[in-house]
Write a protein that holds these residues in place. Structure first.
Motif, PDB file in Angstrom:
ATOM      1  N   GLU A   1       1.439   6.622 -10.091  1.00  0.00           N
ATOM      2  CA  GLU A   1       0.476   7.437 -10.824  1.00  0.00           C
ATOM      3  C   GLU A   1       1.084   8.790 -11.190  1.00  0.00           C
ATOM      4  O   GLU A   1       1.706   9.464 -10.361  1.00  0.00           O
TER       5      GLU A   1
ATOM      6  N   ARG B   1       3.382   9.420  -6.626  1.00  0.00           N
ATOM      7  CA  ARG B   1       2.495  10.263  -7.414  1.00  0.00           C
ATOM      8  C   ARG B   1       3.224  11.521  -7.889  1.00  0.00           C
ATOM      9  O   ARG B   1       3.785  12.270  -7.086  1.00  0.00           O
TER      10      ARG B   1
ATOM     11  N   GLY C   1      -0.489  -3.897  -3.559  1.00  0.00           N
ATOM     12  CA  GLY C   1      -1.247  -2.660  -3.486  1.00  0.00           C
ATOM     13  C   GLY C   1      -0.431  -1.413  -3.744  1.00  0.00           C
ATOM     14  O   GLY C   1      -0.735  -0.348  -3.188  1.00  0.00           O
TER      15      GLY C   1
ATOM     16  N   SER D   1       2.356   4.418  -2.432  1.00  0.00           N
ATOM     17  CA  SER D   1       2.014   5.155  -3.655  1.00  0.00           C
ATOM     18  C   SER D   1       3.124   6.124  -4.013  1.00  0.00           C
ATOM     19  O   SER D   1       3.770   6.714  -3.141  1.00  0.00           O
TER      20      SER D   1
ATOM     21  N   ASN E   1       0.815  -1.208   0.000  1.00  0.00           N
ATOM     22  CA  ASN E   1       0.000   0.000   0.000  1.00  0.00           C
ATOM     23  C   ASN E   1       0.855   1.266   0.000  1.00  0.00           C
ATOM     24  O   ASN E   1       0.618   2.208   0.763  1.00  0.00           O
TER      25      ASN E   1
ATOM     26  N   ARG F   1      -0.510   4.068 -13.663  1.00  0.00           N
ATOM     27  CA  ARG F   1      -1.527   4.843 -14.379  1.00  0.00           C
ATOM     28  C   ARG F   1      -1.027   6.256 -14.671  1.00  0.00           C
ATOM     29  O   ARG F   1      -0.413   6.899 -13.824  1.00  0.00           O
TER      30      ARG F   1
ATOM     31  N   THR G   1      -1.922  -3.772 -13.373  1.00  0.00           N
ATOM     32  CA  THR G   1      -2.601  -2.937 -14.357  1.00  0.00           C
ATOM     33  C   THR G   1      -1.653  -1.858 -14.863  1.00  0.00           C
ATOM     34  O   THR G   1      -1.033  -1.151 -14.063  1.00  0.00           O
TER      35      THR G   1
ATOM     36  N   GLU H   1       0.855   1.708  -6.011  1.00  0.00           N
ATOM     37  CA  GLU H   1       0.322   2.561  -7.072  1.00  0.00           C
ATOM     38  C   GLU H   1       1.427   3.503  -7.548  1.00  0.00           C
ATOM     39  O   GLU H   1       2.104   4.142  -6.749  1.00  0.00           O
TER      40      GLU H   1
ATOM     41  N   VAL I   1      -0.459  -4.297  -8.379  1.00  0.00           N
ATOM     42  CA  VAL I   1       0.300  -3.099  -8.748  1.00  0.00           C
ATOM     43  C   VAL I   1      -0.448  -2.366  -9.851  1.00  0.00           C
ATOM     44  O   VAL I   1      -0.910  -2.983 -10.820  1.00  0.00           O
ATOM     45  N   ALA I   2      -0.542  -1.050  -9.734  1.00  0.00           N
ATOM     46  CA  ALA I   2      -1.212  -0.232 -10.736  1.00  0.00           C
ATOM     47  C   ALA I   2      -0.274   0.875 -11.201  1.00  0.00           C
ATOM     48  O   ALA I   2       0.258   1.631 -10.387  1.00  0.00           O
TER      49      ALA I   2
END
Length: 578
Positions: free
Chosen positions: A338, A271, A334, A269, A267, A361, A382, A336, A358-359
């Motif tokens: 982004e 960004r 989890g 991230s 979890n 984006r 993704t 991210e 894992v994302a």
């Protein structure tokens, strides 16, 4: 929620507030670990240079690393850089020269522009290979100033390969010049590259197509050389472009190989960050870079033979390694990524191995020596709304996005453009979905690939097989390619409602090993696939439309084209098409 701030102007003795931020990412990481709860680390504008790889573990779970003001018009540009600025230039015969100590690197960036290593197009004179290297009747190689730094490049040993091998030494033998190549690379190459095709047999590397990195090659403005002939006293030479001034030009040498490594974190991230200025030194070692396919290269260990038909075969590695990434996520959950940018990197951009959920984006990948994103193993990864372009600048087999051994991976609504080989590559896996992507100007350098390329078993039934749907594949450049390419034993694949235009071949149905349980349905092309008139037993070919007139093809596929590619315009705002 705890908030910590880190800024290039900060001080690690400060409390990490917006007014009194920390100076280093390492201090911010420690503060976030010590916080009794979830935390956000805000990176302020400027360049953040970690002392080494920023390593995150399970202890960093629940932390967000983001550019200050992320998602607002006031978002700041925060760069995590593995580079070191080069200063204290002196001038020698129009060449800028700087002492860089023991720094070692393969790339250089001048005011943000990737400078090329100085080189020449091939061996001078009448040259021929030997068991230890080469012999030529030219004396030019005897004038190379640091032969141990010279690297030979071999494009097209196989149509899909580009190898690199260093020089060990140069000597005179009467009127001839003897070039001894570094080992084990040169010996491994003799094992690896052996083929028979249409009655012609080849073995080994052959002659180089380019030779790089010696001061004798500095003739093109904007190129550089790193001379490592004096251990610990390396010298950087740069031939400036017109108008460049050593007092005003920012020159950055990438030093770190891995900027960030997250292992076992959950979890977390990232960004709005920029990851930049890293290198990869493995190809400069005596083992060289013996490329085979995609991001794979040979490290010894033996080869096997693939029979491609009667009288046709190639040898390939029994095992191989892959070009690493400069930002790595291993066995995470989890996580991210982004709105980040990956740029000016000497290997691949982002590597995901193992883990779940894992994302990636809304990210941009550009100016990379290797590929954009690689996924190896893991599940439920993704990759969405991501722009990959100008990659594979040093390792030409590198794909824009590569997925292998993954389960439930989705590659959707991405744009891949201006790449030297495949746009999207999917190796053996389960339940991979490739949906609504746009690939343009792929296969610009090497051959035998496609805008989208799949190989190997993709599942065991229609329910868990691969789906390739709604993609637009345009301008697959080199000869000997297939815009949409199911290859080498691909099985349990559904290929439907895609558009392929301006490829050497749109697709191929007859490959070895053969395709099994592959369905081509409802696709649009400007030329019939190879084997469409007599599909093999493992292929279902139904409802596909060939429209050779470009205007007719465009008109018939508006509904597919309007939904393919990025979900956001290039200015960073988001526009969802569905």
């Amino acid at each position: 929620m705890f908030h910590f701030h880190v800024a290039p102007f900060g001080d690690d003795a400060w409390p990490g507030t917006a007014e009194r931020p920390f100076a280093t990412l390492e201090r911010a990481r420690s503060a976030a670990r010590e916080a009794a709860g979830e935390a956000v680390v805000h990176l302020r504008a400027g360049t953040h240079v970690p002392a080494g790889t920023l390593e995150l573990t399970e202890a960093d779970s629940g932390v967000v690393y983001q550019a200050f003001g992320y998602g607002t018009p006031a978002q700041e540009e925060a760069v995590v850089s593995g580079g070191r600025r080069v200063t204290d230039w002196r001038e020698r015969d129009g060449v800028w020269v700087a002492d860089v100590g023991d720094l070692d690197f393969r790339q250089l960036y001048v005011d943000g522009r990737r400078a090329l290593r100085a080189g020449i197009p091939g061996l001078p004179g009448a040259a021929s290979p030997t068991v230890t290297g080469y012999v030529t009747d030219s004396t030019e190689p005897r004038g190379w100033r640091s032969p141990g730094d010279v690297e030979f490049v071999y494009r097209g040993v196989y149509p899909w390969t580009e190898a690199r091998c260093g020089v060990a030494g140069v000597s005179a033998d009467g009127d001839s010049t003897v070039i001894t190549m570094a080992r084990p690379a040169y010996g491994w190459a003799a094992e690896l590259y052996n083929s028979t095709w249409e009655g012609q047999t080849s073995s080994g590397l052959g002659l180089p197509t380019r030779i790089e990195n010696d001061a004798a090659f500095l003739s093109e403005p904007g190129t550089f050389v790193l001379d490592r002939s004096r251990p610990g006293r390396h010298e950087l030479l740069y031939l400036p472009l017109p108008g460049e001034d050593p007092g005003r030009t920012e020159v950055v040498a990438p030093v770190l190989e891995t900027l960030l490594s997250a292992v076992g974190a959950r979890n977390v991230s990232f960004r709005g960050l920029v990851f930049a200025d890293a290198t990869w030194l493995r190809p400069s070692r005596p083992e060289g870079f013996l490329h085979y396919h995609g991001s794979g290269y040979y490290e010894g260990g033996g080869v096997e033979t693939a029979v491609l038909g009667e009288g046709a075969s190639v040898t390939y590695p029994a095992a191989w390694a892959s070009i690493p990434a400069c930002v790595t996520l291993a066995d995470v959950a989890g996580v991210e990524v982004e709105g980040c940018r990956f740029t000016r990197l000497g290997a691949s951009g982002l590597g995901v191995s193992g883990g779940v959920g894992v994302a990636v984006r809304g990210c941009d990948f550009d100016t990379l020596s290797g590929g954009g994103i690689s996924v190896s193993g893991g599940r439920d990864v993704t990759i969405e709304d991501t722009w990959v372009h100008q990659v594979g600048l040093e390792y030409s087999g590198s794909p824009g996005i590569a997925v292998s051994g993954a389960r439930g991976c989705t590659v959707a609504q991405n744009e891949i453009a201006d790449v030297p080989h495949c746009g999207i590559v999917v190796g053996a896996g389960e339940g991979v979905r490739v949906l609504g992507n746009l690939t343009v100007d792929t296969m610009q350098v090497l051959a035998d690939g496609g805008g989208i390329y799949l190989s190997g078993a993709q599942g065991s039934s229609p329910e868990n097989g691969a789906v390739v749907r709604g993609n637009v594949i345009e301008d697959t450049r080199t000869p000997y390619n297939f815009g949409l390419y199911t290859d080498y034993g691909a099985s349990w694949v559904t290929v439907e409602a895609n558009v392929v235009a301006r490829a050497d071949n749109t697709a191929v149905l007859e490959v070895a090993p053969p395709l099994e349980h592959v369905v081509y349905r409802g696709n649009f092309w400007d030329a019939d696939p190879v084997g469409h008139d007599n599909p093999p037993g493992g292929v279902t070919y139904e409802g596909n439309v060939t429209l050779k007139d470009e205007r007719e093809l465009n008109a018939a596929t508006v509904h597919i084209r309007s939904r393919a590619g990025l979900l956001r315009p290039r200015d960073g705002s988001r526009t969802v098409r569905f």
